[in-house]
Design a protein around this motif. Structure first.
Motif, mmCIF file in Angstrom:
data_model
loop_
_atom_site.group_PDB
_atom_site.id
_atom_site.type_symbol
_atom_site.label_atom_id
_atom_site.label_comp_id
_atom_site.label_asym_id
_atom_site.label_seq_id
_atom_site.Cartn_x
_atom_site.Cartn_y
_atom_site.Cartn_z
ATOM 1 N N VAL A 164 -4.273 4.250 36.296
ATOM 2 C CA VAL A 164 -5.611 4.312 36.881
ATOM 3 C C VAL A 164 -6.651 3.989 35.817
ATOM 4 C CG1 VAL A 164 -7.180 5.727 38.248
ATOM 5 C CG2 VAL A 164 -4.731 6.144 38.367
ATOM 6 N N SER A 165 -7.539 3.040 36.134
ATOM 7 C CA SER A 165 -8.587 2.658 35.191
ATOM 8 C C SER A 165 -9.673 1.880 35.931
ATOM 9 C CB SER A 165 -8.009 1.767 34.084
ATOM 10 O OG SER A 165 -7.823 0.450 34.556
ATOM 11 N N PRO A 166 -10.831 1.674 35.288
ATOM 12 C CA PRO A 166 -11.829 0.784 35.883
ATOM 13 C C PRO A 166 -11.345 -0.663 35.975
ATOM 14 C CG PRO A 166 -12.834 2.198 34.222
ATOM 15 C CD PRO A 166 -11.349 2.350 34.085
ATOM 16 N N GLU A 167 -10.394 -1.037 35.129
ATOM 17 C CA GLU A 167 -9.877 -2.406 35.182
ATOM 18 C C GLU A 167 -9.171 -2.682 36.496
ATOM 19 O OE1 GLU A 167 -8.854 -2.766 30.397
ATOM 20 O OE2 GLU A 167 -7.264 -2.998 31.881
ATOM 21 N N ARG A 168 -8.328 -1.713 36.926
ATOM 22 C CA ARG A 168 -7.540 -1.875 38.143
ATOM 23 C C ARG A 168 -6.751 -0.599 38.415
ATOM 24 N NH1 ARG A 168 -3.932 -6.832 36.057
ATOM 25 N NH2 ARG A 168 -5.033 -6.792 34.087
ATOM 26 N N HIS A 169 -6.266 -0.486 39.639
ATOM 27 C CA HIS A 169 -5.419 0.641 40.052
ATOM 28 C C HIS A 169 -4.051 0.035 40.302
ATOM 29 C CE1 HIS A 169 -5.076 4.388 42.891
ATOM 30 N NE2 HIS A 169 -4.198 4.380 41.907
ATOM 31 N N SER A 170 -3.210 0.024 39.266
ATOM 32 C CA SER A 170 -2.008 -0.801 39.284
ATOM 33 C C SER A 170 -0.740 0.031 39.240
ATOM 34 C CB SER A 170 -2.030 -1.766 38.093
ATOM 35 O OG SER A 170 -2.052 -1.036 36.880
ATOM 36 N N THR A 171 0.395 -0.646 39.454
ATOM 37 C CA THR A 171 1.709 -0.031 39.315
ATOM 38 C C THR A 171 2.340 -0.527 38.023
ATOM 39 O OG1 THR A 171 2.015 0.085 41.701
ATOM 40 C CG2 THR A 171 3.982 0.262 40.344
ATOM 41 N N THR A 172 2.803 0.417 37.208
ATOM 42 C CA THR A 172 3.433 0.066 35.945
ATOM 43 C C THR A 172 4.893 0.493 35.956
ATOM 44 O OG1 THR A 172 2.412 2.092 35.096
ATOM 45 C CG2 THR A 172 1.414 0.023 34.460
ATOM 46 N N LEU A 173 5.692 -0.156 35.126
ATOM 47 C CA LEU A 173 7.121 0.105 35.064
ATOM 48 C C LEU A 173 7.506 0.604 33.680
ATOM 49 C CD1 LEU A 173 9.954 -0.206 36.479
ATOM 50 C CD2 LEU A 173 10.100 -2.426 35.337
ATOM 51 N N TYR A 174 8.332 1.658 33.661
ATOM 52 C CA TYR A 174 8.982 2.153 32.459
ATOM 53 C C TYR A 174 10.492 2.003 32.650
ATOM 54 C CZ TYR A 174 4.553 4.587 31.424
ATOM 55 O OH TYR A 174 3.243 4.896 31.169
ATOM 56 N N THR A 175 11.217 1.739 31.568
ATOM 57 C CA THR A 175 12.673 1.639 31.650
ATOM 58 C C THR A 175 13.306 2.539 30.586
ATOM 59 O OG1 THR A 175 12.770 -0.257 30.149
ATOM 60 C CG2 THR A 175 12.581 -0.731 32.504
ATOM 61 N N SER A 176 14.547 2.959 30.872
ATOM 62 C CA SER A 176 15.245 3.856 29.948
ATOM 63 C C SER A 176 16.744 3.737 30.153
ATOM 64 C CB SER A 176 14.805 5.301 30.193
ATOM 65 O OG SER A 176 15.532 6.205 29.377
ATOM 66 N N ALA A 177 17.500 3.997 29.103
ATOM 67 C CA ALA A 177 18.959 4.055 29.201
ATOM 68 C C ALA A 177 19.449 5.460 29.495
ATOM 69 C CB ALA A 177 19.592 3.554 27.900
ATOM 70 N N ASP A 178 18.583 6.481 29.269
ATOM 71 C CA ASP A 178 19.031 7.866 29.418
ATOM 72 C C ASP A 178 18.056 8.751 30.198
ATOM 73 O OD1 ASP A 178 16.959 8.121 27.617
ATOM 74 O OD2 ASP A 178 18.181 8.914 25.983
ATOM 75 N N ALA A 179 16.953 8.185 30.709
ATOM 76 C CA ALA A 179 15.910 8.899 31.461
ATOM 77 C C ALA A 179 15.138 9.880 30.592
ATOM 78 C CB ALA A 179 16.481 9.609 32.685
#
Length: 371
Positions: A164-179
């Motif tokens: 969430v920001s003034p730039e945009r309300h976007s969806t971001t992705l995180y990745t992990s091998a072990d959570a």
């Protein structure tokens, strides 16, 4: 419907703000507005992981004729004062700017993600991993990181969140091998596309996801249509979980036969069963300030996930005021259950939800209750 286990497993009272990412960063007292909407997955050790959204708010947001917003910028947290005559503060979660040709708001809290480890059945907390908390790191996250959803695809964990920001309300992705150790991959869906849920498995060799783009204009269905115009759960596919193409087929749409799903969006990550992809989603019945949020289920075809195999209009989960009664002095909303995760528990599903935008709810749903 009653369930074998249905309880609050993590609440605002369980958060140690001395270990918050904001601790010592601003010269104001803060408190936990909510510890809720947890993404959930099973860890390699068999325990459950909740990625809990912590909404941390100023104890005194209004001071000297101004209301303040918390904002992250280049590694530091700041307070932005807005004159009261310029804003509407009716909602405790946000304030709206008066005037202008479109809606503009700021938040009275900043959200970050806290990993909470539970026992394998979700009955108790085993550990809280403050050292692995996820806080804003980029300019498109300067009002916070919200509402994680976690999917395991093969040997990789994929976690989406709203930034969430003034730039945009976007969806971001995180990745992990072990959570546990997460890498921020960046923005994968652009402005105001919420509730992205990646299927826990490939379909036709591709990643698939449910999405929910928002807007303030929808075109009408014919008067005799079985569908109602409004926000719907759409679909997208990707070769790599980074680059997404919207599906040409519609997904789950609000049904004209019931007002209980007049507004809708994705809930728990779709999981594959013998009968197809099971997806839990939220429907909102118009009422009061935010409406009544309930959880519903749908089975989607395993090869053509735009096709519904089975569903029903009756909710699977409803808000449970008895659970939040001990915390009534801390509540600012009611009539909300917002499901955000599901894990196989053998003869039952373990379902994680946010209750009343306040706390984390775990429910054991017998598998015979669906289908």
């Amino acid at each position: 419907m009653t369930f074998p286990l249905d309880h609050l497993v993590f609440t605002p009272n369980d958060v140690d703000l001395s270990r918050s990412p904001l601790a010592g960063q601003i010269d104001e007292e803060t408190y936990v507005l909510g510890a809720f909407n947890p993404g959930m997955t099973r860890l390699p050790n068999g325990n459950l992981l909740l990625m809990v959204r912590i909404a941390e708010a100023l104890r005194t947001p209004i001071r000297d004729g101004h209301v303040r917003a918390i904002r992250w910028e280049e590694g530091a947290y700041k307070l932005d004062p807005w004159p009261l005559q310029l804003v509407d503060t009716a909602d405790p979660r946000k304030f709206m700017m008066r005037g202008g040709g479109w809606k503009v708001m700021a938040l009275t809290s900043l959200s970050w993600l806290l990993p909470v480890e539970l026992d394998p059945e979700g009955r108790r907390v085993e550990a809280v991993h403050y050292n692995r908390a996820i806080a804003p790191r980029a300019s498109y996250q300067n009002y916070g990181v919200e509402d994680a959803r976690i999917s395991r695809v093969g040997h990789r964990y994929l976690m989406t969140s709203c930034s969430v920001s003034p730039e945009r309300h976007s969806t971001t992705l995180y990745t992990s091998a072990d959570a546990m150790d997460w890498e921020l991959e960046g923005i994968v869906l652009d402005h105001q596309n919420k509730d992205m849920l990646i299927f826990e498995g490939l379909v036709g060799g591709k990643y698939w996801a449910q999405t929910r783009p928002l807007g303030d204009l929808y075109f009408a269905y014919p008067p005799d249509s079985e569908w109602r115009a409004g926000p719907s759960i759409n679909l997208a596919s990707s070769p790599d979980a980074l680059h997404w193409k919207p599906s040409d087929h519609p997904g789950i749409r609000p049904h004209a036969a019931t007002v209980a799903t007049a507004r809708m969006g994705g809930g728990a990550q779709p999981v594959l069963t013998n009968d197809g992809w099971l997806t839990l989603w939220h429907g909102v019945e118009p009422s009061g300030v935010v409406g009544v949020y309930r959880t519903y289920w749908t089975l989607l075809d395993k090869d053509e996930p735009w096709r519904t195999v089975a569903t029903q209009h009756q909710p699977l989960l409803e808000p449970n005021p008895a659970l939040t009664e001990p915390f009534k002095d801390q509540m600012y909303l009611d009539n909300v259950v917002f499901t955000t995760g599901i894990v196989d528990g053998g003869d039952h599903w373990i379902v994680a939800s946010g209750e009343a935008d306040l706390a984390c709810r775990i429910t054991h749903v017998p598998k015979q209750a669906i289908g």
